[in-house]
Design an enzyme around this catalytic site. Structure first.
Site, PDB file in Angstrom:
ATOM      1  N   ARG A   1      10.844  -4.053  45.583  1.00 25.73           N
ATOM      2  CA  ARG A   1      12.088  -4.797  45.408  1.00 25.73           C
ATOM      3  C   ARG A   1      11.784  -6.281  45.538  1.00 25.73           C
ATOM      4  O   ARG A   1      10.997  -6.693  46.401  1.00 25.73           O
ATOM      5  CB  ARG A   1      13.128  -4.386  46.468  1.00 25.73           C
TER       6      ARG A   1
ATOM      7  N   HIS B   1       9.692  -5.438  35.347  1.00 20.39           N
ATOM      8  CA  HIS B   1      10.281  -4.246  35.967  1.00 20.39           C
ATOM      9  C   HIS B   1       9.940  -2.982  35.163  1.00 20.39           C
ATOM     10  O   HIS B   1      10.820  -2.208  34.783  1.00 20.39           O
ATOM     11  CB  HIS B   1      11.800  -4.391  36.103  1.00 20.39           C
TER      12      HIS B   1
END
Length: 311
Positions: A226, A274
């Protein structure tokens, strides 16, 4: 006949319709599967959800037996005060395999120093050999499904991997640390740090200026977990000073990463968009349907989220 509401967003429905129907058929479940919000929300038995989908208020879905998340991360939903139904996160074997491949590839890249050969415009003949894997300590911050899978893969290649978690964990064949003292001990020796923690109040900025300063000179950071796990300015300061070797980052506080963000142009930062791990419709559909089967049979759901811990 259970009613399953696919509330993960209209854009995802074409990719999931056939795999979900196939998984239901294979499991012998006759159900109504719809991407359209039912006129009577209370009639819905199961909600398939992803952040940014069709629901922000779960309170009308009083008959729902479970909310089945398509993502491994749940930080964008777990704090929703209207969500009183059981919440299951996604543990997708294909997602895990993708994460293992991404992490292993980037750890090996930094371990072997591959960048100096791939980008070598001055044609420098650098015959410096890297250490072998047993001489390169790796810290795995996060010992959930993904962290454990990556730790075992790297350990299998010979890297001395030590895991870290907030609370004690006993894992056969894998040394581990926990808590603040354990984290500090681990960071002082780790030459490569991999972050696979969830985002919670206890993990945000876990790599802040003080903890980054504990790392050995030349250490590399690999973050597919994250974006909020790392204090951006502190990381850039350590990289600018030449103290840290490199940071490979797949996740960010704002996504897409703004084009003027300094990560893009920093010579010691690699940005990937991502892509470290993605939920695959075929395998994820089987995971979703397995939980529906369990609920219909009165069995406990798999991968339930602990609301208090946030994951």
């Amino acid at each position: 006949m259970p009613l399953i509401y696919f509330a993960a967003g209209a854009a995802r429905w074409p990719a999931y319709e056939a795999p979900l129907k196939a998984a239901l058929n294979e499991a012998g479940i006759v159900a109504e599967l719809t991407p359209d919000r039912p006129a009577d929300p209370a009639s819905v038995d199961y909600i398939i959800f992803a952040p940014g989908g069709e629901i922000t208020d779960f309170s009308p879905f009083t008959g729902a037996k479970a909310v089945l998340n398509l993502w491994a991360g749940v930080e964008n939903i777990v704090g929703n005060q209207t969500l009183i139904q059981p919440l299951a996160r996604m543990v997708d074997p294909a997602l895990t395999a993708g994460m293992v491949e991404w992490v292993t590839g980037h750890v090996l890249r930094h371990h072997l120093g591959m960048d100096r050969y791939i980008v070598n415009p001055d044609h420098i003949w650098d015959a410096t050999c890297p250490p072998i894997a047993p001489e390169r300590p790796v810290a795995m911050l996060g010992m959930g499904e993904l962290g454990l899978a990556c730790a075992h893969a790297l350990s299998g290649l010979g890297f001395p991997v030590t895991g870290w978690s907030r609370s004690p964990k006993s894992i056969s064949g894998l040394p581990s640390e926990h808590g603040e003292d354990g984290l500090r001990r681990l960071l002082k020796t780790a030459q490569i740090v991999v972050l696979l923690l969830p985002k919670t109040p206890g993990t945000e900025n876990i790599l802040n200026a003080e903890r980054l300063a504990l790392l050995p000179d030349g250490a590399c950071i690999v973050n597919p977990g994250r974006g909020a796990l790392i204090e951006d300015d502190a990381l850039l300061a350590e990289l600018d000073a030449g103290r840290l070797g490199h940071a490979t980052l797949d996740v960010f506080r704002v996504e897409p990463l703004p084009k003027d963000h300094p990560f893009w142009s920093h010579p010691r930062v690699t940005v990937t968009p991502h892509i470290a791990a993605e939920t695959r419709p075929a395998s994820a559909s089987r995971v979703i349907v397995e939980n529906i089967c369990r609920a219909e049979a009165g069995q406990p759901l798999l991968h339930l989220v602990d609301r208090a811990r946030g994951y």
